[in-house]
Design a protein around this motif. Sequence first.
Motif, PDB file in Angstrom:
ATOM      1  N   ASP A  16     -59.129  16.703   8.945  1.00 10.13           N
ATOM      2  CA  ASP A  16     -58.124  17.675   8.499  1.00 10.13           C
ATOM      3  C   ASP A  16     -56.879  17.643   9.376  1.00 10.13           C
ATOM      4  OD1 ASP A  16     -59.823  18.541   6.487  1.00 10.13           O
ATOM      5  OD2 ASP A  16     -60.607  20.214   7.668  1.00 10.13           O
ATOM      6  N   THR A  17     -56.997  17.075  10.555  1.00 11.53           N
ATOM      7  CA  THR A  17     -55.866  17.033  11.492  1.00 11.53           C
ATOM      8  C   THR A  17     -55.195  15.664  11.539  1.00 11.53           C
ATOM      9  OG1 THR A  17     -57.332  16.492  13.335  1.00 11.53           O
ATOM     10  CG2 THR A  17     -56.895  18.835  12.935  1.00 11.53           C
ATOM     11  N   LEU A  18     -55.498  14.803  10.579  1.00  8.84           N
ATOM     12  CA  LEU A  18     -54.936  13.447  10.573  1.00  8.84           C
ATOM     13  C   LEU A  18     -53.407  13.471  10.488  1.00  8.84           C
ATOM     14  CD1 LEU A  18     -55.534  10.448  10.707  1.00  8.84           C
ATOM     15  CD2 LEU A  18     -55.828  10.461   8.220  1.00  8.84           C
ATOM     16  N   ASP A  19     -52.846  14.367   9.690  1.00 10.09           N
ATOM     17  CA  ASP A  19     -51.384  14.445   9.579  1.00 10.09           C
ATOM     18  C   ASP A  19     -50.751  14.779  10.929  1.00 10.09           C
ATOM     19  OD1 ASP A  19     -51.514  13.879   6.875  1.00 10.09           O
ATOM     20  OD2 ASP A  19     -51.429  15.985   6.271  1.00 10.09           O
ATOM     21  N   ASP A  20     -51.357  15.725  11.640  1.00  8.52           N
ATOM     22  CA  ASP A  20     -50.842  16.098  12.961  1.00  8.52           C
ATOM     23  C   ASP A  20     -50.962  14.933  13.939  1.00  8.52           C
ATOM     24  OD1 ASP A  20     -50.307  18.678  12.036  1.00  8.52           O
ATOM     25  OD2 ASP A  20     -52.261  19.429  12.683  1.00  8.52           O
ATOM     26  N   LEU A  21     -52.094  14.228  13.886  1.00 13.35           N
ATOM     27  CA  LEU A  21     -52.304  13.081  14.762  1.00 13.35           C
ATOM     28  C   LEU A  21     -51.264  11.999  14.507  1.00 13.35           C
ATOM     29  CD1 LEU A  21     -53.951  11.411  16.822  1.00 13.35           C
ATOM     30  CD2 LEU A  21     -55.340  10.636  14.878  1.00 13.35           C
ATOM     31  N   MET A  22     -50.994  11.727  13.238  1.00 12.65           N
ATOM     32  CA  MET A  22     -50.027  10.681  12.909  1.00 12.65           C
ATOM     33  C   MET A  22     -48.628  11.047  13.391  1.00 12.65           C
ATOM     34  SD  MET A  22     -51.393   9.159   9.349  1.00 12.65           S
ATOM     35  CE  MET A  22     -50.251   7.809   9.420  1.00 12.65           C
TER      36      MET A  22
END
Length: 78
Positions: A16-22
């Motif tokens: 769910d936090t992939l966007d933030d990680l990217m």
Amino acid sequence: MRIQPDPVPDGLFRSDTLDDLMLMLCNHFAPYAIPFVQTKMGIEDPDFIAVRIVSESRVGRYVLETYAISDGRCGGTL
């Protein structure tokens, strides 16, 4: 930018936090990647920066996001 983590964390592509990680990775590497591309490719004012995280598996998974460039960093998604 192409990023290949080794090893790929379990559940990375479903996180769910992939966007933030990217976005975090983009902002971390942008100050180095943007001038490099400008010099190597002769692009004076690039329109965007793309981040792709890939797996090393035979099947191959990836996620790709593009960002506007704002003051040498990653702005909003395109």
